[in-house]
Design an enzyme around this catalytic site. Structure first.
Site, PDB file in Angstrom:
ATOM      1  N   MET A   1      53.413 -19.407 -51.967  1.00  0.00           N
ATOM      2  CA  MET A   1      53.138 -20.800 -51.631  1.00  0.00           C
ATOM      3  C   MET A   1      51.881 -21.281 -52.308  1.00  0.00           C
ATOM      4  SD  MET A   1      51.879 -22.886 -49.246  1.00  0.00           S
ATOM      5  CE  MET A   1      50.303 -22.833 -49.834  1.00  0.00           C
ATOM      6  N   ASP A  87      58.525 -24.169 -44.904  1.00  0.00           N
ATOM      7  CA  ASP A  87      57.942 -24.905 -43.780  1.00  0.00           C
ATOM      8  C   ASP A  87      56.976 -25.987 -44.275  1.00  0.00           C
ATOM      9  OD1 ASP A  87      59.331 -23.499 -41.881  1.00  0.00           O
ATOM     10  OD2 ASP A  87      57.782 -21.973 -41.628  1.00  0.00           O
ATOM     11  N   GLU A  88      56.213 -25.653 -45.315  1.00  0.00           N
ATOM     12  CA  GLU A  88      55.335 -26.670 -45.906  1.00  0.00           C
ATOM     13  C   GLU A  88      56.157 -27.837 -46.443  1.00  0.00           C
ATOM     14  OE1 GLU A  88      52.923 -24.923 -48.881  1.00  0.00           O
ATOM     15  OE2 GLU A  88      51.703 -23.755 -47.497  1.00  0.00           O
ATOM     16  N   LEU A  89      57.270 -27.519 -47.098  1.00  0.00           N
ATOM     17  CA  LEU A  89      58.115 -28.573 -47.659  1.00  0.00           C
ATOM     18  C   LEU A  89      58.649 -29.488 -46.568  1.00  0.00           C
ATOM     19  CD1 LEU A  89      59.452 -29.739 -50.205  1.00  0.00           C
ATOM     20  CD2 LEU A  89      61.392 -28.220 -49.775  1.00  0.00           C
TER      21      LEU A  89
END
Length: 1022
Positions: A1, A87-89
């Site tokens: 990431m 999850d960031e996306l």
């Protein structure tokens, strides 16, 4: 990431401009690290999570996303292996949906289609991870589904160049940030370049042009020079002037071919590293930290290296010494501005061309305008084209000029356009300076002389001017500058790119930049330096200490006559008065080499005057041009010892050059044309090395120097319109002469010359009555021009000896009744002009004459024959049918011509206008060629006695011709696009037009025609 922060503080900022979302250590250590450096250099505050403690709690990362303005989502093949990335996306897309964040998708070695493909390899790992966090799968899928619907930046579009992709990312980020600054309260929902649907109040910045077609063409050309699959070691040089795109092309090629090599590397900025680091920096880069022995990778692995920006042979010495040890099949590409730096190393070189006009305009407009609409407004399209023309396809110049003009109004653009030739853009100047600073003193002088004074001049001429006395240093300097791509040689002339010329003028006009002296070309600078001394303010420079190498004053550039006190001279404020002692008082006498005072618009209007005469004690002058020179002769202290080129054209006062016969050991060119008072040329008696002498329009010059034969090197002599000249010096021998022009010398009666190398002889309008038999010695004569020699009655019997003759012009020699018998073939004669003569082509029945008729069968290569305005022609002899190459015959105003019973077989043009006695024509009119698609014209206007049978014959020929053309057109159109043929025929009282399309008749017109004439014209019109 993600990875690190641009902040060096332990406390991270509360807001970020960019959040970087990615996956993979390999990506982190390569592409992302380059992206970080580029963002830092651009002053962009970015977040990358190296400084955060890794944890399954993503609240910190979510907070950083919420604090950011832009998210860079870098999709790679390993992206879905990380649930953190996914999850960031999800959070990123949530913020995008709220209008709080912008996303720029970046597809690194994957495509949008692969990201969207539910059954593809890209999502496989995501489904495996979902077994651990099954509840998040739907969110991940939704986030991925929303991204590929927007056009992001892809590595593929950059032809695999990571550097270019980084540049495009930074450019896009800066443009987005700029728009956010201008609209701080508006953050749109759709952050991609192309919306997937619905309206958006935000538009992503324009894409930087990639020029895919042009780059692919260049890459293909590189493939032709270096074969990646070849088992031999190959070295290719990519060369070009600064800013032309060498590095970009080499990197694109590298990324396309690198997968075939295990040991591959781009070694960049070699010139810069060698200047600021150890001289053997390339050796260290090639060995990559390994010991110098047989185990080093560069010797035991097939390698692919790009060595970027090599500027000196010494930088690649290590490679040259060890090239034979490198494993076979290795490939090395070297980019350089200097061909000599890779001489003996590179087996092939590729010279990078400039952009074509279309691509150049696109690149310029990208940098000059914020959007496409602005570039079409007002006068901007026309101004843009002028700037693009100046840039000459150089991407650096196009980019920097576009940036310089960005946001400026039309008035600023127009003002800048005027200053382009002499004011260099600062960034372009810096880039060019790196090349200039590596030049030797001699190369510097040659470069500045060419830029300021001699651009587009003949190569040999410039070399002579640059020579250091009897050496060939000028030739060396020109060759070396060409190798360094600072000049080019085209059609025998020295050319220089506009930006290099501007750069050279900038440096050349500075007294601080040149040890050899400044080069003065600016109108006001020169006139304020050389004007009358009472008009000059006290000079801060001590007497004779100012170093000036050259002065070029164009008086047509004068600035508002009468607005400055120096322009006032008596009642005439249009003159430019120069002080007699200005040269002596201001300039070092050993520095001045070039002086030119002229009017580029009208030579005779050169306005410089010398009220008190002129002192000129300069020893080094080799180039003196002064139009309308205002004295009767050159100053007494003038020293021509080093003079190479002297031109005093349109001088209404000069009578002679100087009084005594003086040695002029270096003089090669003299032009005194239109010096209407010139009477004495004795000063040139010892001009042993003179090559060209132009005396055209010297109207009272009566004789040439008796010892003119001393001019053993004279190649060109122009005496046109020297109306008082009656002959050449007796027994004159000019052994090197190739061109002699005596046209318009109306009192010239006797031609006598010895010259075995003469190729062009012009005697048009002279008073000669004959030519000497010695003309047969002109074995190399190509052109003999005797037009309008109204006293010429005969030609010598040796005319047939002129085997090299291609053009014989006798037009207007009305006393000439015949040519000598031509018993030998003149196989090179192609053009014969006999219009206005009394030469007969055939003796016929009642019109027997005593003159020898023209023998056509000896002129087998004749292509063009003019016999117009000749009352002695009644018909053409039958041998003309044997002239297979004759395609053009002019018979206009041959009023006694009665018949054309035979014509050349391949005739394409016949003009018989006003042949008022013509009755019959040949049958057929001309030979029909099955594949003939060339325009043909047969003109018979005002041929009132043309018989009906003759007209029918012409019509018959026209129809046969049209059918052949139609058939040929039909065959032609089987392989190409459709073409159109029209056949037009003019008859008395009638006009016929037939139109063919793709071999078929599509239109037939007939109408009345009122003129009493006949003309048939056939042509193939595409």
């Amino acid at each position: 990431m993600a990875a690190s922060s641009s902040s060096s503080s332990n406390e991270l900022p509360e807001s970020w401009q960019v959040f970087i979302n990615f996956r993979g250590m390999e990506l982190r250590n390569n592409f992302v690290s380059h992206l970080e450096r580029a963002l830092t250099e651009a002053g962009i505050n970015y977040y990358i999570d190296n400084k955060e403690m890794r944890s399954e709690d993503l609240k910190v990362l979510f907070k950083r996303i919420q604090q950011s303005q832009i998210a860079l989502a870098i999709f790679s093949s390993m992206y879905t292996e990380s649930n953190w990335c996914l999850d960031e996306l999800v959070e990123i897309m949530e913020q995008v949906k709220k209008g709080q964040l912008k996303i720029i998708p970046i597809f690194f070695n994957v495509t949008p289609e692969e990201v969207k493909d539910e059954g593809g390899h890209f999502r496989y790992m995501m489904y495996r991870e979902s077994r651990k966090k099954g509840s998040d799968l739907q969110k991940w899928e939704n986030a991925l589904e929303s991204v590929p619907s927007k056009m992001g930046l892809t590595l593929k579009e950059c032809n695999g160049s990571e550097r270019l992709l980084v540049e495009k990312i930074v450019k896009s980020v800066k443009k987005v940030l700029a728009q956010l600054v201008s609209r701080p309260n508006v953050l749109p929902q759709d952050t991609s370049q192309v919306s997937s649907g619905g309206d958006t109040s935000f538009q992503m910045p324009k894409e930087k042009p990639v020029f895919e077609d042009e780059m692919n063409r260049r890459l293909k050309q590189l493939d032709e020079k270096i074969d990646i699959d070849c088992k031999e070691t190959q070295v290719l040089g990519i060369v070009g002037m600064p800013g032309i795109g060498k590095t970009n092309l080499a990197e694109l090629h590298f990324h396309m071919k690198k997968t075939k090599f295990l040991f591959r590397k781009i070694i960049s900025s070699i010139r810069e590293k060698s200047e600021h680091q150890e001289p053997d920096c390339l050796k260290k880069e090639l060995l990559t930290g390994q010991d110098y022995n047989d185990d080093a990778s560069m010797f035991n692995k097939k390698l692919f290296f790009v060595l970027d920006d090599v500027s000196d042979k010494k930088q690649v010495d290590f490679l040259v010494e060890n090239l034979s040890l490198i494993k076979k099949g290795s490939k090395i590409v070297i980019t350089t501005r200097d061909k000599s730096s890779i001489a003996g190393l590179a087996q092939e070189t590729y010279v990078v061309p400039g952009l074509n006009d279309k691509d150049a305009l696109e690149l310029f407009e990208y940098h000059a305008f914020a959007d496409q609409v602005s570039s079409t407004k007002g006068n901007f399209p026309k101004l843009s084209k002028q700037f693009v023309d100046y840039a000459g396809g150089n991407p650096l110049a196009l980019e920097e000029l576009g940036k310089e003009l960005h946001g400026e109004d039309e008035a600023h653009w127009e003002k800048r356009l005027v200053t382009l030739p002499y004011r260099c853009n600062p960034k372009i100047l810096t880039e060019l300076r790196t090349s200039y600073d590596k030049l030797s003193y001699q190369q510097e002088d040659a470069f500045l002389d060419i830029a300021c004074f001699f651009r587009s001049e003949e190569e040999d001429y410039v070399k002579c001017l640059l020579d250091q006395y009897d050496s060939e240093s000028g030739e060396d300097a020109v060759r070396e500058l060409a190798e360094k791509l600072l000049i080019s040689i085209s059609a025998g002339r020295i050319e220089m790119h506009n930006i290099l010329c501007t750069f050279g003028k900038k440096l050349g006009s500075s007294s601080h930049e040149n040890k050899s002296g400044e080069r003065m070309w600016a109108y006001r600078t020169i006139t304020e330096t050389l004007c009358l001394k009472e008009m000059i303010s006290p000079d801060q420079t001590k007497k004779g200490e100012r170093k000036v190498r050259g002065i070029f004053l164009d008086t047509s550039k004068e600035e508002k006559v009468g607005t400055h006190p120096i322009w006032k001279y008596g009642k005439d404020d249009t003159k430019i008065p120069l002080d007699m002692k200005a040269f002596t008082d201001r300039f070092n006498q050993m520095d001045l080499r070039y002086l030119k005072i002229y009017d580029s618009l009208c030579p005779q209007n050169c306005k410089v005057i010398l009220p008190d005469g002129l002192e000129f004690p300069f020893q080094e002058v080799r180039y003196l041009h002064w139009q309308n020179f205002p004295l009767e002769e050159l100053p007494q202290d003038f020293n021509p010892q080093n003079l190479i080129d002297l031109r005093l054209t349109h001088s209404t006062m000069i009578e002679r050059l100087w009084e005594a016969v003086t040695e002029v050991p270096r003089l090669k060119w003299v032009d005194l044309s239109y010096s209407v008072k010139l009477t004495d040329l004795s000063a040139l008696s010892n001009a042993y090395h003179l090559r060209r002498l132009n005396l055209e329009g010297c109207k009272i010059l009566e004789k040439l120097p008796g010892d003119m034969e001393n001019m053993k090197s004279l190649v060109f002599l122009n005496l046109r319109d020297c109306v008082m000249l009656s002959s050449l010096p007796e027994n004159l021998a000019l052994v090197s002469l190739k061109t002699l022009i005596l046209s318009g010398c109306s009192r010239f009666t006797k031609f006598d010359l010895i010259s075995k190398n003469l190729e062009f002889l012009h005697l048009e309008g002279t008073a000669i009555s004959s030519l000497p038999s010695t003309i047969q010695d002109f074995k190399k004569l190509v052109l003999l021009n005797l037009k309008n020699c109204k006293r010429l009655e005969s030609l010598p019997n040796c005319l047939e000896k002129l085997k090299a003759l291609e053009e014989l012009m006798l037009s207007g020699c009305f006393k000439l009744k015949g040519l000598p018998e031509i018993r030998e073939k003149m196989e090179n004669l192609q053009i014969l002009l006999l219009d206005g003569t009394s030469i007969q082509c055939l003796s016929v029945n009642d019109h027997i004459v005593n003159q020898q008729p023209l023998q056509m069968n000896s002129l087998s290569m004749l292509r063009r024959l003019c016999l117009s305005s000749n009352d002695m022609i009644y018909s053409l002899q039958s041998s003309i049918s044997q002239l297979y190459h004759l395609k053009w015959i002019d018979l206009r105003y041959c009023t006694n011509l009665t018949s054309l019973l035979t014509l050349p077989p391949n005739l394409q043009y016949l003009n018989a206008h006003a042949c008022t006695s013509l009755k019959t024509v040949a049958s057929p009119l001309a030979r029909l060629m099955p594949t003939d698609q060339i325009s043909s014209s047969f003109i018979f206007t005002n041929c009132d006695k043309l018989e009906h049978a003759a007209k029918n014959e012409i019509i018959c020929y026209a129809h046969s011709k049209s059918q052949l053309l139609s058939d040929a057109l039909h065959r032609h159109n089987k392989f190409t696009t459709c073409r159109v043929l029209r056949l037009r025929i003019w008859l008395p009282l009638a006009f016929l037009e037939v139109k063919f399309l793709c071999g078929s008749v599509t239109e037939l017109q007939e109408q009345c025609w009122s003129e009493s004439c006949f003309q048939a014209t056939m042509g193939l019109l595409a």
